[in-house]
Scaffold this motif. Structure first.
Motif, PDB file in Angstrom:
ATOM      1  N   ASP A 143      -0.352   0.520 -11.358  1.00  0.00           N
ATOM      2  CA  ASP A 143      -0.676  -0.682 -10.576  1.00  0.00           C
ATOM      3  C   ASP A 143       0.519  -1.630 -10.648  1.00  0.00           C
ATOM      4  OD1 ASP A 143      -1.949  -2.632  -9.137  1.00  0.00           O
ATOM      5  OD2 ASP A 143      -3.251  -3.298 -10.770  1.00  0.00           O
ATOM      6  N   ASP A 169      -3.833   2.338  -8.218  1.00  0.00           N
ATOM      7  CA  ASP A 169      -4.541   1.210  -7.602  1.00  0.00           C
ATOM      8  C   ASP A 169      -3.955   0.830  -6.231  1.00  0.00           C
ATOM      9  OD1 ASP A 169      -6.635  -0.618  -7.773  1.00  0.00           O
ATOM     10  OD2 ASP A 169      -5.307  -2.237  -8.391  1.00  0.00           O
ATOM     11  N   ASN A 170      -4.754   0.149  -5.454  1.00  0.00           N
ATOM     12  CA  ASN A 170      -4.345  -0.419  -4.153  1.00  0.00           C
ATOM     13  C   ASN A 170      -3.997   0.630  -3.102  1.00  0.00           C
ATOM     14  OD1 ASN A 170      -2.939  -2.576  -6.357  1.00  0.00           O
ATOM     15  ND2 ASN A 170      -4.247  -3.475  -4.774  1.00  0.00           N
TER      16      ASN A 170
HETATM   17 CA    CA Z   1      -3.623  -3.849  -8.150  1.00  0.00          CA
END
Ligand code: CA
Length: 224
Positions: A143, A169-170
């Protein structure tokens, strides 16, 4: 019944949190303090933190990697779920943010589990590979800067054991990945990595629509 994931409006998300989040005072306080930061949006959602703690327990994880610490919320969730002799090697370059993280790790009594490396994560991970730490970690959470995601993924894949898990993540990037005319470097980097992992036979995968999208890649090998 719907054949696709249910969209969560505010009301339904609040319901989800109200019936499933088991909050702790220290986590709540860290979220409050982080909310005052300019980059508060970089903090993961509380339900995602709890989901990651569940993954740590299901894996029986002892040694983990974190690429991108920010103010330490995800590492705090992971550290609380690890056994007392568990270890997180946490990579970040920002001293101001990680100072906040360190305070909360101390406060929660988990600082002894977290080895913070203040250096570019690519260097820290490459050093671990050089030191022969292949297949020695159970879990990695990526992340950080999106343009380096592919490099982080490749290094973590070497460091994770077969059966271990990488969480990225993301990966839905606020929806930008699905927009036809969105071609900034970060969107392109995330799109390229998603497509690569989709076809990557070294891992089993699942993309979970929690938070801003969490890609789970489980390392295959040794017949598992
Ligand atoms: Ca993030």
């Amino acid at each position: 019944m719907s054949k696709q994931s249910i969209g969560l409006n505010k009301q339904l998300y609040h319901y989800l949190v109200s019936v499933s989040l088991r909050d702790q005072d220290v986590l709540h306080r860290l979220r409050e303090e982080t909310a005052k930061q300019k980059s508060a949006v970089m903090q993961i959602a509380p339900d995602q933190g709890q989901f990651m703690a569940m993954l740590i327990k299901l894996l029986g994880a002892r040694r983990t990697l974190e690429v991108g610490v920010f103010t330490g919320y995800s590492s705090l969730c992971v550290a609380l779920a690890l056994p007392d002799d568990g270890q997180i090697i946490a990579c970040d370059v920002n001293e101001e943010w990680t100072n906040i993280a360190c305070r909360y790790w101390q406060d929660a009594g988990v600082a002894h589990k977290i080895d913070l490396r203040l250096a570019p994560a690519m260097d820290t991970l490459a050093k671990l590979v050089r030191e022969g730490e292949h297949n020695r970690f159970d879990f990695a959470f990526i992340d950080a800067d999106k343009t380096n995601y592919n490099g982080y993924y490749e290094l973590c894949l070497q460091l994770i054991r077969p059966g271990g898990l990488i969480a990225i993540d993301n990966v839905l990037w606020g929806g930008a990945v699905a927009k036809r005319f969105q071609w900034d470097v970060e969107t392109k980097a995330i799109r390229a990595l998603n497509a690569k992992i989709h076809a990557d036979q070294r891992v089993d995968i699942s993309l979970i629509p929690v938070g801003d999208g969490l890609m789970l890649a489980r390392k295959r090998g040794l017949g598992i």
